[in-house]
Design an enzyme around this catalytic site. Structure first.
Site, PDB file in Angstrom:
ATOM      1  N   TYR A  69      -4.794  86.982  -1.981  1.00  0.00           N
ATOM      2  CA  TYR A  69      -5.505  88.220  -1.612  1.00  0.00           C
ATOM      3  C   TYR A  69      -5.023  89.390  -2.459  1.00  0.00           C
ATOM      4  CZ  TYR A  69      -6.017  92.692   0.753  1.00  0.00           C
ATOM      5  OH  TYR A  69      -6.238  94.025   1.010  1.00  0.00           O
ATOM      6  N   LYS A 121      -6.693  91.869  -5.718  1.00  0.00           N
ATOM      7  CA  LYS A 121      -6.710  93.339  -5.806  1.00  0.00           C
ATOM      8  C   LYS A 121      -6.126  93.793  -7.139  1.00  0.00           C
ATOM      9  CE  LYS A 121      -8.745  94.409  -2.126  1.00  0.00           C
ATOM     10  NZ  LYS A 121      -9.846  95.369  -2.018  1.00  0.00           N
ATOM     11  N   PRO A 130       6.229  82.405   6.568  1.00  0.00           N
ATOM     12  CA  PRO A 130       6.185  82.128   5.130  1.00  0.00           C
ATOM     13  C   PRO A 130       5.535  83.298   4.389  1.00  0.00           C
ATOM     14  CG  PRO A 130       5.231  80.311   6.406  1.00  0.00           C
ATOM     15  CD  PRO A 130       5.532  81.407   7.375  1.00  0.00           C
ATOM     16  N   ASP A 154       6.641  86.297   4.076  1.00  0.00           N
ATOM     17  CA  ASP A 154       7.068  87.624   4.525  1.00  0.00           C
ATOM     18  C   ASP A 154       8.050  88.230   3.529  1.00  0.00           C
ATOM     19  OD1 ASP A 154       5.610  87.838   6.797  1.00  0.00           O
ATOM     20  OD2 ASP A 154       7.241  87.403   8.198  1.00  0.00           O
ATOM     21  N   PHE A 194      -0.992 101.750   2.348  1.00  0.00           N
ATOM     22  CA  PHE A 194       0.154 101.060   2.943  1.00  0.00           C
ATOM     23  C   PHE A 194      -0.326 100.346   4.219  1.00  0.00           C
ATOM     24  CE2 PHE A 194       3.858 101.574   0.241  1.00  0.00           C
ATOM     25  CZ  PHE A 194       3.210 102.173  -0.821  1.00  0.00           C
TER      26      PHE A 194
HETATM   27  N1  LIG Z   1      -6.610  96.679   6.648  1.00  0.00           N
HETATM   28  C1  LIG Z   1      -5.543  96.766   5.874  1.00  0.00           C
HETATM   29  O1  LIG Z   1      -4.414  96.594   6.326  1.00  0.00           O
HETATM   30  C2  LIG Z   1      -5.682  97.098   4.416  1.00  0.00           C
HETATM   31  C3  LIG Z   1      -4.520  97.422   3.693  1.00  0.00           C
HETATM   32  C4  LIG Z   1      -4.648  97.724   2.335  1.00  0.00           C
HETATM   33  C5  LIG Z   1      -5.905  97.702   1.732  1.00  0.00           C
HETATM   34  N2  LIG Z   1      -7.004  97.348   2.452  1.00  0.00           N
HETATM   35  C6  LIG Z   1      -8.296  97.306   1.771  1.00  0.00           C
HETATM   36  O2  LIG Z   1      -9.198  98.154   2.442  1.00  0.00           O
HETATM   37  C7  LIG Z   1     -10.526  97.629   2.350  1.00  0.00           C
HETATM   38  C8  LIG Z   1     -11.153  97.600   3.717  1.00  0.00           C
HETATM   39  O3  LIG Z   1     -10.360  96.802   4.573  1.00  0.00           O
HETATM   40  P1  LIG Z   1     -10.663  96.685   6.134  1.00  0.00           P
HETATM   41  O4  LIG Z   1      -9.364  96.564   6.840  1.00  0.00           O
HETATM   42  O5  LIG Z   1     -11.610  97.752   6.553  1.00  0.00           O
HETATM   43  O6  LIG Z   1     -11.387  95.270   6.167  1.00  0.00           O
HETATM   44  P2  LIG Z   1     -12.687  94.821   6.999  1.00  0.00           P
HETATM   45  O7  LIG Z   1     -12.772  93.354   6.902  1.00  0.00           O
HETATM   46  O8  LIG Z   1     -12.682  95.462   8.333  1.00  0.00           O
HETATM   47  O9  LIG Z   1     -13.855  95.510   6.153  1.00  0.00           O
HETATM   48  C9  LIG Z   1     -14.356  94.968   4.949  1.00  0.00           C
HETATM   49  C10 LIG Z   1     -15.867  95.082   5.018  1.00  0.00           C
HETATM   50  O10 LIG Z   1     -16.419  94.593   3.799  1.00  0.00           O
HETATM   51  C11 LIG Z   1     -17.579  93.835   4.116  1.00  0.00           C
HETATM   52  N3  LIG Z   1     -17.774  92.897   3.001  1.00  0.00           N
HETATM   53  C12 LIG Z   1     -16.918  91.933   2.565  1.00  0.00           C
HETATM   54  N4  LIG Z   1     -17.436  91.301   1.498  1.00  0.00           N
HETATM   55  C13 LIG Z   1     -18.637  91.903   1.239  1.00  0.00           C
HETATM   56  C14 LIG Z   1     -19.643  91.716   0.247  1.00  0.00           C
HETATM   57  N5  LIG Z   1     -19.519  90.771  -0.691  1.00  0.00           N
HETATM   58  N6  LIG Z   1     -20.730  92.510   0.254  1.00  0.00           N
HETATM   59  C15 LIG Z   1     -20.882  93.465   1.208  1.00  0.00           C
HETATM   60  N7  LIG Z   1     -19.963  93.680   2.185  1.00  0.00           N
HETATM   61  C16 LIG Z   1     -18.853  92.907   2.197  1.00  0.00           C
HETATM   62  C17 LIG Z   1     -17.264  93.163   5.435  1.00  0.00           C
HETATM   63  O11 LIG Z   1     -18.411  92.770   6.149  1.00  0.00           O
HETATM   64  C18 LIG Z   1     -16.480  94.263   6.151  1.00  0.00           C
HETATM   65  O12 LIG Z   1     -17.339  95.083   6.900  1.00  0.00           O
HETATM   66  C19 LIG Z   1     -10.399  96.260   1.695  1.00  0.00           C
HETATM   67  O13 LIG Z   1     -10.780  96.351   0.345  1.00  0.00           O
HETATM   68  C20 LIG Z   1      -8.928  95.924   1.808  1.00  0.00           C
HETATM   69  O14 LIG Z   1      -8.477  95.130   0.755  1.00  0.00           O
HETATM   70  C21 LIG Z   1      -6.922  97.053   3.780  1.00  0.00           C
END
Ligand SMILES: NC(=O)c1ccc[n+]([C@@H]2O[C@H](COP(=O)([O-])OP(=O)(O)OC[C@H]3O[C@@H](n4cnc5c(N)ncnc54)[C@H](O)[C@@H]3O)[C@@H](O)[C@H]2O)c1
Length: 335
Positions: free
Chosen positions: A141, A145, A288, A290, A169
């Site tokens: 994952y 990114k 695993p 962590d 974060f």
């Molecule tokens: N939640 C965390 O802890 C966290 C931490 C760091 C970064 N992020 C980043 O933040 C962003 C949002 O994360 P989140 O927690 O809201 O996740 P989430 O799963 O709640 O939201 C992601 C959204 O993207 C949509 N999606 C996924 N693939 C798609 C596609 N191909 N086309 C259209 N829509 C699509 C999903 O339906 C979902 O609504 C992500 O890019 C994630 O990598 C999240």
């Protein structure tokens, strides 16, 4: 101002859309609903579809030629799932994002804000990391990114394209008006696990208690999702100034964290302070993959974006708790 938000029906994207609306802007949501929720886009301009559908991107920009910037949140985000199915994750997060950026360049959208993650960072002495700290993504994952960060940087050097990467974060909490929040059924983050254990009257497992931190438990930087959302609006509003005042490149990375490290024991203590009594907990070995952890040095975002987190840890915990209470009825989830 109109802003395209991919993944705007997910946890963070929907919160960003709420913050945009509250500040008088217009979010245009693109989400496939593979993980997002229809409930979060009611009364919002919403296109259901895939970020890789270039005809759809072109249609969105034809319908809304005044879109000022794109915030790209859409991704698959579950670390264990990415370890079991890396091909699916590279397809979803890399291949599809490349198609999206290609389409954005075709329609002339040259302001892109990309959701990245602090899980890219290596563990460093003292645990505080800035944007130049060494990277060591620990899962498929987080490697997807990093791939996209590198691609964006290359694109901005070759094409008429500018991008800001925001490394989040550990987002916690929910929109203060509870319009949305964490919607995934299987929660994996520490606070969500604490709330789950508390709600279901189960043990919370403190996994890893022998790290070289002040109390042996893992250290993280818990940032209220509402503060995170407001940082995106700052990034949109300050976008042009960043590239005229702070860098000669067309690509810039920012850490989004509080600057305060919180250990798991401290998080549990803060949670117990909020609810007013101890929870059931048990010590357990690390899972695993962590790591001891990291917390942000957010000085660049403070100075260049004028962004400062405002919520206390307790406020974020309180809102997280309220959201988990609401989501059972709102989303029909068992917990
Ligand atoms: N939640 C965390 O802890 C966290 C931490 C760091 C970064 N992020 C980043 O933040 C962003 C949002 O994360 P989140 O927690 O809201 O996740 P989430 O799963 O709640 O939201 C992601 C959204 O993207 C949509 N999606 C996924 N693939 C798609 C596609 N191909 N086309 C259209 N829509 C699509 C999903 O339906 C979902 O609504 C992500 O890019 C994630 O990598 C999240």
């Amino acid at each position: 101002m109109k802003v395209l938000v991919t993944g705007g029906a997910g946890y963070i994207g929907s919160t960003i859309c709420s913050a945009l609306l509250d500040q008088g802007h217009t979010p245009i949501v693109l989400d496939s609903l593979i993980r997002g929720r229809q409930e979060f886009v009611q009364d919002r301009i919403f296109y259901q579809g895939d970020i890789a559908d270039q005809d759809l991107i072109k249609r969105i920009f034809k319908d809304h030629p005044d879109i000022y910037a794109t915030i790209h949140c859409a991704a698959l985000i579950l670390v264990p799932e990415s370890t079991a199915n890396p091909l699916g994750y590279y397809r979803a997060n890399v291949q599809k994002s490349l198609d999206l950026f290609d389409a954005l360049m075709q329609v002339g959208c040259d302001r892109v804000i990309f959701s990245s993650t602090a899980s890219l960072y290596d563990v460093v002495e003292g645990f505080s990391v800035d944007e130049a700290s060494p990277l060591k993504p620990s899962s498929p994952y987080s490697r997807t990114k990093l791939c996209m960060e590198l691609a964006l940087e290359d694109f901005t050097r070759a094409y008429d394209f500018r991008a800001i990467t925001l490394r989040y974060f550990n987002p916690i909490g929910a929109d203060p008006k509870l319009r949305s929040g964490q919607q995934l059924e299987r929660v994996s983050h520490a606070l969500d696990k604490i709330i789950e254990a508390h709600t279901l009257r189960q043990n919370f497992y403190i996994t890893g208690t022998e790290w070289p931190t002040r109390d042996g438990s893992g250290i993280r930087d818990y940032i209220h999702v509402w503060d995170l959302a407001k940082a995106h609006i700052k990034a949109v509003l300050e976008f042009d100034r960043v590239f005229s005042e702070y860098t000669t490149e067309k690509y810039r990375v920012y850490n989004l964290g509080t600057g305060n490290g919180t250990t798991v024991f401290e998080l549990v203590q803060a949670f117990e302070n909020v609810i007013g009594h101890p929870i059931k907990k048990e010590l357990a070995p690390p899972r695993p993959g962590d790591v001891a952890g990291a917390y942000a040095n957010p000085a660049r975002a403070n100075t260049e974006l004028g962004w400062y987190p405002e919520s206390s840890l307790e406020t974020a915990i309180e809102l997280g708790l309220k959201w988990f209470e609401k989501r059972k009825a709102f989303l029909g989830l068992t917990f």
